[in-house]
Every structure is written in C-alpha cells, then in structure tokens.
Design a protein around this motif. Structure first.
Motif, PDB file in Angstrom:
ATOM      1  N   ASN A 169       0.836  -1.199   0.000  1.00  0.00           N
ATOM      2  CA  ASN A 169       0.000   0.000   0.000  1.00  0.00           C
ATOM      3  C   ASN A 169       0.875   1.255   0.000  1.00  0.00           C
ATOM      4  O   ASN A 169       1.964   1.254   0.575  1.00  0.00           O
ATOM      5  N   PRO A 170       0.360   2.348  -0.587  1.00  0.00           N
ATOM      6  CA  PRO A 170       1.051   3.626  -0.393  1.00  0.00           C
ATOM      7  C   PRO A 170       1.022   3.989   1.091  1.00  0.00           C
ATOM      8  O   PRO A 170       0.119   3.582   1.828  1.00  0.00           O
ATOM      9  N   TYR A 171       2.011   4.752   1.525  1.00  0.00           N
ATOM     10  CA  TYR A 171       2.080   5.134   2.935  1.00  0.00           C
ATOM     11  C   TYR A 171       0.835   5.895   3.385  1.00  0.00           C
ATOM     12  O   TYR A 171       0.493   5.892   4.571  1.00  0.00           O
ATOM     13  N   CYS A 172       0.142   6.528   2.452  1.00  0.00           N
ATOM     14  CA  CYS A 172      -1.077   7.276   2.794  1.00  0.00           C
ATOM     15  C   CYS A 172      -2.177   6.370   3.341  1.00  0.00           C
ATOM     16  O   CYS A 172      -3.102   6.848   4.000  1.00  0.00           O
ATOM     17  N   ALA A 173      -2.088   5.086   3.067  1.00  0.00           N
ATOM     18  CA  ALA A 173      -3.073   4.144   3.607  1.00  0.00           C
ATOM     19  C   ALA A 173      -2.927   4.008   5.116  1.00  0.00           C
ATOM     20  O   ALA A 173      -3.851   3.572   5.799  1.00  0.00           O
ATOM     21  N   TYR A 174      -1.772   4.410   5.644  1.00  0.00           N
ATOM     22  CA  TYR A 174      -1.476   4.264   7.071  1.00  0.00           C
ATOM     23  C   TYR A 174      -1.399   5.597   7.807  1.00  0.00           C
ATOM     24  O   TYR A 174      -1.651   5.657   9.003  1.00  0.00           O
ATOM     25  N   ASN A 175      -1.038   6.642   7.059  1.00  0.00           N
ATOM     26  CA  ASN A 175      -0.774   7.921   7.711  1.00  0.00           C
ATOM     27  C   ASN A 175      -0.942   9.050   6.698  1.00  0.00           C
ATOM     28  O   ASN A 175      -0.242   9.077   5.675  1.00  0.00           O
ATOM     29  N   ASP A 176      -1.873   9.974   6.959  1.00  0.00           N
ATOM     30  CA  ASP A 176      -2.171  11.021   5.978  1.00  0.00           C
ATOM     31  C   ASP A 176      -1.129  12.139   5.922  1.00  0.00           C
ATOM     32  O   ASP A 176      -1.287  13.095   5.165  1.00  0.00           O
ATOM     33  N   ARG A 177      -0.063  12.006   6.661  1.00  0.00           N
ATOM     34  CA  ARG A 177       0.980  13.037   6.570  1.00  0.00           C
ATOM     35  C   ARG A 177       1.929  12.791   5.391  1.00  0.00           C
ATOM     36  O   ARG A 177       2.785  13.614   5.094  1.00  0.00           O
ATOM     37  N   TYR A 178       1.743  11.649   4.720  1.00  0.00           N
ATOM     38  CA  TYR A 178       2.589  11.328   3.573  1.00  0.00           C
ATOM     39  C   TYR A 178       1.967  11.842   2.272  1.00  0.00           C
ATOM     40  O   TYR A 178       0.753  12.039   2.181  1.00  0.00           O
ATOM     41  N   SER A 179       2.810  12.036   1.276  1.00  0.00           N
ATOM     42  CA  SER A 179       2.378  12.421  -0.063  1.00  0.00           C
ATOM     43  C   SER A 179       2.583  11.221  -0.978  1.00  0.00           C
ATOM     44  O   SER A 179       3.710  10.743  -1.139  1.00  0.00           O
ATOM     45  N   CYS A 180       1.500  10.738  -1.585  1.00  0.00           N
ATOM     46  CA  CYS A 180       1.568   9.500  -2.363  1.00  0.00           C
ATOM     47  C   CYS A 180       1.054   9.701  -3.786  1.00  0.00           C
ATOM     48  O   CYS A 180       0.031  10.371  -3.990  1.00  0.00           O
ATOM     49  N   PRO A 181       1.726   9.114  -4.782  1.00  0.00           N
ATOM     50  CA  PRO A 181       1.219   9.182  -6.160  1.00  0.00           C
ATOM     51  C   PRO A 181      -0.173   8.575  -6.268  1.00  0.00           C
ATOM     52  O   PRO A 181      -0.464   7.554  -5.640  1.00  0.00           O
ATOM     53  N   LEU A 182      -1.017   9.235  -7.048  1.00  0.00           N
ATOM     54  CA  LEU A 182      -2.370   8.728  -7.285  1.00  0.00           C
ATOM     55  C   LEU A 182      -2.347   7.761  -8.470  1.00  0.00           C
ATOM     56  O   LEU A 182      -1.723   8.042  -9.491  1.00  0.00           O
ATOM     57  N   THR A 183      -3.020   6.653  -8.325  1.00  0.00           N
ATOM     58  CA  THR A 183      -3.068   5.674  -9.408  1.00  0.00           C
ATOM     59  C   THR A 183      -3.832   6.252 -10.607  1.00  0.00           C
ATOM     60  O   THR A 183      -4.994   6.649 -10.468  1.00  0.00           O
ATOM     61  N   PRO A 184      -3.214   6.312 -11.783  1.00  0.00           N
ATOM     62  CA  PRO A 184      -3.926   6.799 -12.978  1.00  0.00           C
ATOM     63  C   PRO A 184      -5.160   5.949 -13.270  1.00  0.00           C
ATOM     64  O   PRO A 184      -5.150   4.732 -13.050  1.00  0.00           O
ATOM     65  N   ARG A 185      -6.211   6.590 -13.761  1.00  0.00           N
ATOM     66  CA  ARG A 185      -7.467   5.879 -14.018  1.00  0.00           C
ATOM     67  C   ARG A 185      -7.293   4.717 -14.990  1.00  0.00           C
ATOM     68  O   ARG A 185      -7.978   3.694 -14.889  1.00  0.00           O
TER      69      ARG A 185
END
Length: 203
Positions: A169-185
C-alpha cells in the motif's frame, strides 16, 4: 524452585517467540514488510497504530496471481508531473505497457519510471506499477496498490513476471501526513485481485 524458574523462563521465551511468529508472514516478502513496519525507524504507522501492530493483513498466497506479462516499451515518452495526494508533483515517464491475462481476463497496465530515482544509485533500476482493481475501497486500499519491478527483471524477449502477491500500500493508507502518487485511471483492472496486501485496519 528451580523448576519454577525454568517454567517462568520457558513461558517468557514462548511468549516472545509467539510475538515474533505473528510478524513472520507466509512468505519472505511478507516477513520483510512486517519487519519494516514494526520498526519505528522505518514504519509509516502512526504511534498509536505502531503500539498495537501485530502484522499486516494479506490475501492468501495464490500462484494464479503470478503471471508473465509482455512489455511494450514506450518510445520518446515525455516527462510529466504525476498527481499525488498533496501539492507535490514528482516527475515520471511512462516506461511501457504491460499486457497479461489473469483468471481468463486480458489485462493492461502502464508502468512508470521515476525521474528523481534515476539519479539515485540505489533506486535507478526501479519501475513503478500502481493499480486499482475491483477490491479497491473494500478489501484493499481505495487509492490502489503498488508493485515494484526492476529493469533487470525484464527478460530479453521483453517479458516480465508480475507477482501480485508482492504488492504494498502507499504510505497514505497508514498515515495522511505522507504524499503518495495517485493511481492513474487507466491502471484499473476490471476484476478482483485477491492477492497481496489488504486494507489496513487503523486503531
């Protein structure tokens, strides 16, 4: 009395080993991921989640989600800014398009190469594969899952093995202080990928 102390020590080590076993995981990949999330110096978990952490949840290991993909490399791909969960816009290039079949369904995913990591000796061979599927937002994280592939993993005939059991998982799945790439549609798979990392249940 000696027997009492022996039993006490046995109980102590037994509890410790049980705790370790809870972090082991079913594969070497799961073991390493659990170990890094347990370690406060490398973990993305919030302190409250780290305190109660006993291991990440995974789908059962399933060999039918290990597939051979053909890669068609993208020629003269432009550098672009990939959207993230914050204002940060890291630079990427499309490396190529992967075509493969899972459970009888023909699939296609675009794989990317970070332009920042190209300058880092440790990560210059890494390719980035984000995807969503029909489990996203339910059993798996809504923002999608990631898979790392090395350029050195690509065979001479332009095929590569994709192991969806080894996703994270991107780190954002665990902690919203991280900046994570968004999966392209365009990297959505129209089937359930019941392999790899599951959604994280926060404390």
């Amino acid at each position: 009395m000696k027997n009492f102390y022996f039993l006490l020590l046995l109980s102590f080590f037994s509890c410790n080993s049980q705790g370790k076993r809870a972090l082991v995981g079913d594969t070497e990949y799961q073991q390493k991921l659990n170990a890094s999330y347990k370690d406060a110096s490398t973990s993305p978990l919030k302190s409250s989640d780290l305190k109660n952490f006993k291991g990440l949840d995974f789908f059962p290991v399933d060999s039918s989600y290990i597939v051979k993909a053909t890669i068609v490399k993208t020629k003269n791909a432009p550098v672009f800014e990939m959207l993230t969960t914050t204002d940060r816009k890291p630079l990427y290039k499309e490396y190529g398009v992967l075509r493969f079949t899972i459970k009888g369904v023909d699939c296609q995913l675009t794989i990317y190469q970070s332009q920042d990591e190209l300058r880092d000796e440790k990560y210059k061979n890494y390719l980035f594969l984000p995807f969503t599927d029909d489990t996203s937002g339910n059993e798996s994280y809504g923002g999608g899952r990631y898979m790392d592939i090395m350029t050195t993993d690509i065979f001479k005939d332009n095929t590569v093995i994709l192991n969806f059991n080894n996703t994270y998982n991107p780190y954002c799945a665990y902690n919203d202080r991280y900046s994570c790439p968004l999966t392209p549609r365009k990297n959505h798979l129209n089937l359930e990928i019941k392999a790899g990392i599951k959604n994280f249940k926060k404390s």
